[in-house]
Design a protein around this motif. Structure first.
Motif, PDB file in Angstrom:
ATOM      1  N   THR A  74       0.834  -1.207   0.000  1.00 25.01           N
ATOM      2  CA  THR A  74       0.000   0.000   0.000  1.00 25.01           C
ATOM      3  C   THR A  74       0.869   1.257   0.000  1.00 25.01           C
ATOM      4  OG1 THR A  74      -1.755  -1.167   1.166  1.00 25.01           O
ATOM      5  CG2 THR A  74      -1.796   1.230   1.302  1.00 25.01           C
ATOM      6  N   ALA A  75       1.934   1.255   0.817  1.00 23.05           N
ATOM      7  CA  ALA A  75       2.797   2.436   0.915  1.00 23.05           C
ATOM      8  C   ALA A  75       3.450   2.749  -0.429  1.00 23.05           C
ATOM      9  CB  ALA A  75       3.860   2.209   1.988  1.00 23.05           C
ATOM     10  N   ASP A  76       3.900   1.692  -1.136  1.00 29.27           N
ATOM     11  CA  ASP A  76       4.528   1.928  -2.437  1.00 29.27           C
ATOM     12  C   ASP A  76       3.517   2.422  -3.474  1.00 29.27           C
ATOM     13  OD1 ASP A  76       7.041   1.370  -1.554  1.00 29.27           O
ATOM     14  OD2 ASP A  76       7.024  -0.736  -2.185  1.00 29.27           O
ATOM     15  N   ARG A  77       2.296   1.902  -3.411  1.00 25.87           N
ATOM     16  CA  ARG A  77       1.252   2.389  -4.332  1.00 25.87           C
ATOM     17  C   ARG A  77       0.943   3.848  -4.029  1.00 25.87           C
ATOM     18  NH1 ARG A  77      -2.516  -2.647  -5.946  1.00 25.87           N
ATOM     19  NH2 ARG A  77      -1.201  -4.294  -5.102  1.00 25.87           N
ATOM     20  N   ALA A  78       0.933   4.194  -2.734  1.00 27.18           N
ATOM     21  CA  ALA A  78       0.682   5.589  -2.353  1.00 27.18           C
ATOM     22  C   ALA A  78       1.762   6.494  -2.945  1.00 27.18           C
ATOM     23  CB  ALA A  78       0.633   5.714  -0.835  1.00 27.18           C
ATOM     24  N   LYS A  79       3.011   6.024  -2.906  1.00 28.84           N
ATOM     25  CA  LYS A  79       4.113   6.819  -3.467  1.00 28.84           C
ATOM     26  C   LYS A  79       3.947   7.026  -4.964  1.00 28.84           C
ATOM     27  CE  LYS A  79       7.559   5.571  -0.084  1.00 28.84           C
ATOM     28  NZ  LYS A  79       8.284   4.327   0.178  1.00 28.84           N
ATOM     29  N   LEU A  80       3.346   6.036  -5.638  1.00 30.44           N
ATOM     30  CA  LEU A  80       3.137   6.166  -7.085  1.00 30.44           C
ATOM     31  C   LEU A  80       1.956   7.085  -7.411  1.00 30.44           C
ATOM     32  CD1 LEU A  80       3.574   2.538  -8.493  1.00 30.44           C
ATOM     33  CD2 LEU A  80       5.201   4.435  -8.551  1.00 30.44           C
ATOM     34  N   GLY A  81       1.127   7.389  -6.394  1.00 29.86           N
ATOM     35  CA  GLY A  81       0.038   8.338  -6.652  1.00 29.86           C
ATOM     36  C   GLY A  81      -1.372   7.776  -6.565  1.00 29.86           C
ATOM     37  N   ILE A  82      -1.564   6.742  -5.742  1.00 25.85           N
ATOM     38  CA  ILE A  82      -2.921   6.231  -5.506  1.00 25.85           C
ATOM     39  C   ILE A  82      -3.297   6.576  -4.063  1.00 25.85           C
ATOM     40  CG2 ILE A  82      -4.452   4.224  -5.572  1.00 25.85           C
ATOM     41  CD1 ILE A  82      -2.424   2.772  -7.299  1.00 25.85           C
ATOM     42  N   ARG A  83      -4.505   7.074  -3.860  1.00 26.05           N
ATOM     43  CA  ARG A  83      -4.999   7.352  -2.504  1.00 26.05           C
ATOM     44  C   ARG A  83      -6.453   6.896  -2.397  1.00 26.05           C
ATOM     45  NH1 ARG A  83      -0.479   8.586  -1.394  1.00 26.05           N
ATOM     46  NH2 ARG A  83       0.213  10.111   0.141  1.00 26.05           N
ATOM     47  N   ILE A  84      -6.871   6.582  -1.154  1.00 24.75           N
ATOM     48  CA  ILE A  84      -8.242   6.120  -0.955  1.00 24.75           C
ATOM     49  C   ILE A  84      -8.939   6.905   0.147  1.00 24.75           C
ATOM     50  CG2 ILE A  84      -7.567   4.315   0.710  1.00 24.75           C
ATOM     51  CD1 ILE A  84      -9.774   2.527  -0.660  1.00 24.75           C
ATOM     52  N   SER A  85     -10.212   7.193  -0.069  1.00 21.12           N
ATOM     53  CA  SER A  85     -11.099   7.600   1.015  1.00 21.12           C
ATOM     54  C   SER A  85     -11.946   6.363   1.283  1.00 21.12           C
ATOM     55  CB  SER A  85     -11.968   8.786   0.581  1.00 21.12           C
ATOM     56  OG  SER A  85     -13.053   8.917   1.473  1.00 21.12           O
ATOM     57  N   PRO A  86     -11.641   5.644   2.374  1.00 17.15           N
ATOM     58  CA  PRO A  86     -12.228   4.313   2.552  1.00 17.15           C
ATOM     59  C   PRO A  86     -13.711   4.354   2.893  1.00 17.15           C
ATOM     60  CG  PRO A  86     -10.929   4.906   4.478  1.00 17.15           C
ATOM     61  CD  PRO A  86     -10.746   6.013   3.484  1.00 17.15           C
ATOM     62  N   GLU A  87     -14.334   3.198   2.761  1.00 16.86           N
ATOM     63  CA  GLU A  87     -15.741   3.071   3.131  1.00 16.86           C
ATOM     64  C   GLU A  87     -15.917   3.505   4.588  1.00 16.86           C
ATOM     65  OE1 GLU A  87     -18.177  -0.429   1.786  1.00 16.86           O
ATOM     66  OE2 GLU A  87     -18.089  -0.859   3.932  1.00 16.86           O
ATOM     67  N   GLY A  88     -17.004   4.212   4.856  1.00 21.76           N
ATOM     68  CA  GLY A  88     -17.249   4.666   6.220  1.00 21.76           C
ATOM     69  C   GLY A  88     -16.424   5.888   6.589  1.00 21.76           C
ATOM     70  N   ARG A  89     -15.767   6.510   5.545  1.00 19.14           N
ATOM     71  CA  ARG A  89     -14.969   7.732   5.715  1.00 19.14           C
ATOM     72  C   ARG A  89     -14.251   7.760   7.065  1.00 19.14           C
ATOM     73  NH1 ARG A  89     -19.926   8.871   4.108  1.00 19.14           N
ATOM     74  NH2 ARG A  89     -21.544   8.992   5.690  1.00 19.14           N
ATOM     75  N   ARG A  90     -13.342   6.826   7.224  1.00 22.23           N
ATOM     76  CA  ARG A  90     -12.639   6.735   8.508  1.00 22.23           C
ATOM     77  C   ARG A  90     -11.607   7.851   8.663  1.00 22.23           C
ATOM     78  NH1 ARG A  90     -13.102   1.229   7.071  1.00 22.23           N
ATOM     79  NH2 ARG A  90     -11.024   1.274   6.173  1.00 22.23           N
ATOM     80  N   VAL A  91     -12.009   8.912   9.327  1.00 19.17           N
ATOM     81  CA  VAL A  91     -11.063   9.987   9.648  1.00 19.17           C
ATOM     82  C   VAL A  91     -10.448   9.679  11.012  1.00 19.17           C
ATOM     83  CG1 VAL A  91     -12.261  11.735   8.293  1.00 19.17           C
ATOM     84  CG2 VAL A  91     -12.925  11.366  10.675  1.00 19.17           C
ATOM     85  N   PHE A  92      -9.363  10.356  11.340  1.00 20.96           N
ATOM     86  CA  PHE A  92      -8.791  10.221  12.687  1.00 20.96           C
ATOM     87  C   PHE A  92      -9.614  11.112  13.609  1.00 20.96           C
ATOM     88  CE2 PHE A  92      -4.990   9.641   9.848  1.00 20.96           C
ATOM     89  CZ  PHE A  92      -4.883   8.267  10.036  1.00 20.96           C
ATOM     90  N   ALA A  93     -10.524  10.476  14.375  1.00 23.84           N
ATOM     91  CA  ALA A  93     -11.531  11.221  15.129  1.00 23.84           C
ATOM     92  C   ALA A  93     -10.928  12.165  16.165  1.00 23.84           C
ATOM     93  CB  ALA A  93     -12.492  10.243  15.801  1.00 23.84           C
ATOM     94  N   ASN A  94      -9.787  11.762  16.755  1.00 21.77           N
ATOM     95  CA  ASN A  94      -9.194  12.575  17.822  1.00 21.77           C
ATOM     96  C   ASN A  94      -8.250  13.659  17.306  1.00 21.77           C
ATOM     97  OD1 ASN A  94     -10.491  11.345  19.999  1.00 21.77           O
ATOM     98  ND2 ASN A  94      -9.077   9.613  19.855  1.00 21.77           N
ATOM     99  N   LEU A  95      -7.988  13.638  15.998  1.00 18.11           N
ATOM    100  CA  LEU A  95      -7.138  14.679  15.422  1.00 18.11           C
ATOM    101  C   LEU A  95      -8.015  15.791  14.864  1.00 18.11           C
ATOM    102  CD1 LEU A  95      -4.401  12.668  13.454  1.00 18.11           C
ATOM    103  CD2 LEU A  95      -4.417  13.378  15.848  1.00 18.11           C
ATOM    104  N   THR A  96      -7.451  16.985  14.768  1.00 21.41           N
ATOM    105  CA  THR A  96      -8.190  18.105  14.188  1.00 21.41           C
ATOM    106  C   THR A  96      -8.280  17.918  12.667  1.00 21.41           C
ATOM    107  OG1 THR A  96      -6.229  19.426  13.752  1.00 21.41           O
ATOM    108  CG2 THR A  96      -7.242  19.665  15.936  1.00 21.41           C
ATOM    109  N   ILE A  97      -9.108  18.750  12.049  1.00 15.53           N
ATOM    110  CA  ILE A  97      -9.208  18.734  10.583  1.00 15.53           C
ATOM    111  C   ILE A  97      -7.824  18.946   9.976  1.00 15.53           C
ATOM    112  CG2 ILE A  97     -10.054  20.063   8.610  1.00 15.53           C
ATOM    113  CD1 ILE A  97     -12.656  20.487  10.020  1.00 15.53           C
ATOM    114  N   GLU A  98      -7.124  19.940  10.495  1.00 17.84           N
ATOM    115  CA  GLU A  98      -5.806  20.258   9.940  1.00 17.84           C
ATOM    116  C   GLU A  98      -4.833  19.088  10.100  1.00 17.84           C
ATOM    117  OE1 GLU A  98      -4.133  23.933  11.334  1.00 17.84           O
ATOM    118  OE2 GLU A  98      -2.819  23.975   9.572  1.00 17.84           O
ATOM    119  N   GLU A  99      -4.849  18.443  11.262  1.00 21.35           N
ATOM    120  CA  GLU A  99      -3.942  17.311  11.496  1.00 21.35           C
ATOM    121  C   GLU A  99      -4.285  16.128  10.581  1.00 21.35           C
ATOM    122  OE1 GLU A  99      -3.024  18.273  16.216  1.00 21.35           O
ATOM    123  OE2 GLU A  99      -4.726  17.016  15.669  1.00 21.35           O
TER     124      GLU A  99
END
Ligand SMILES: Nc1ncnc2c1ncn2[C@@H]1O[C@H](COP(=O)(O)OP(=O)(O)O)[C@@H](O)[C@H]1O
Ligand SMILES: [Mg+2]
Length: 234
Positions: A74-99
């Motif tokens: 996954t990390a190498d694919r990310a470096k090549l330019g693939i990104r995902i917004s996963p099902e259930g939009r899992r954000v880091f709940a305890n981090l701020t929007i900016e973080e």
């Protein structure tokens, strides 16, 4: 069609004895928006997660931007330019929007990352206004925008959106669609999965309909809309 960015040939995804995706061929061209339509359990997330390398490809082959990525991490694919917004939009709940948005730029140098975050806050004033709010306190629609923005920090070539509209209010669907239009205007390719295909079909040029892990039909949006209507995906 423009040059192919993502090419999937004969993809099979299995979980133990369960065959979630069977012999799937699919293509996304540079800058193109494509939708995957299918009922719950049809295999949409399995395809998305296989493209991101979060589930293994049991059979088949995948190339991205001219390189074979089938067994890449996954990390190498990310470096090549693939990104995902996963099902259930899992954000880091305890981090701020900016973080959250900064976290999306983990592959970047500090300077590029700062520039990208500034661009995102410019582009999404809804997020800018609340940049210090914890993501867990936001509405579903706002969390979806954070998930998209986080996936955009590193300016990917391909953005995967797994059911971005699921459970959102009409207003939030509008905001999310507008965010996706911004992505398209940047020349990025987008692959969207949806059960309820109406908003996604407005954004896409082509689509694939999955049923029980197999390709039922592919075609331009008009063809997909017709099939989706007759089979209750709208
Ligand atoms: N981690 C898993 N373990 C076992 N079976 C799974 C797993 N994830 C998905 N499945 C099964 O694979 C099939 C496809 O699921 P999924 O890709 O999540 O479909 P969709 O996203 O279209 O709802 C379903 O039958 C589902 O139950
Ligand atoms: Mg799913």
């Amino acid at each position: 069609m423009a040059e192919s960015l993502l090419t999937i040939e004969g993809l099979c995804v299995r979980y133990g004895g369960i065959e979630a995706v069977r012999s799937l061929d699919m293509e996304v061209a540079t800058g193109e928006t494509v939708v995957i339509v299918g009922a719950n359990g049809a295999g949409k997330s399995s395809v998305m997660n296989a493209v991101m390398g979060m589930v293994p490809t049991a059979e088949g082959r995948m190339t991205f931007d001219g390189r074979e990525v089938t067994s890449m991490s996954t990390a190498d694919r990310a470096k090549l330019g693939i990104r995902i917004s996963p099902e259930g939009r899992r954000v880091f709940a305890n981090l701020t929007i900016e973080e959250n948005i900064l976290a999306g730029g983990y592959t970047m140098g500090a300077k590029d990352r700062e520039a990208s975050v500034a661009w995102l806050f410019d582009t999404f004033p809804l997020l800018s206004k609340r940049r210090t709010a914890r993501a867990g306190t936001l509405s579903g629609g706002q969390q979806q925008l954070v998930a998209i923005a986080r996936a955009l920090t590193a300016r990917p070539k391909l953005l995967l959106l797994d059911e971005p509209f699921l459970g959102l209010s009409p207003v939030a669907i509008g905001d999310t669609s507008a965010a996706i239009s911004v992505v398209q205007a940047q020349g990025m390719a987008v692959l969207i999965s949806e059960q309820m295909a109406r908003p996604a079909l407005k954004l896409a040029s082509r689509g694939y309909v999955l049923r029980a892990g197999a390709l039922r039909r592919s075609g331009d949006v008009a063809e997909i809309r017709e099939l989706a209507l007759s089979e209750d995906y709208l």
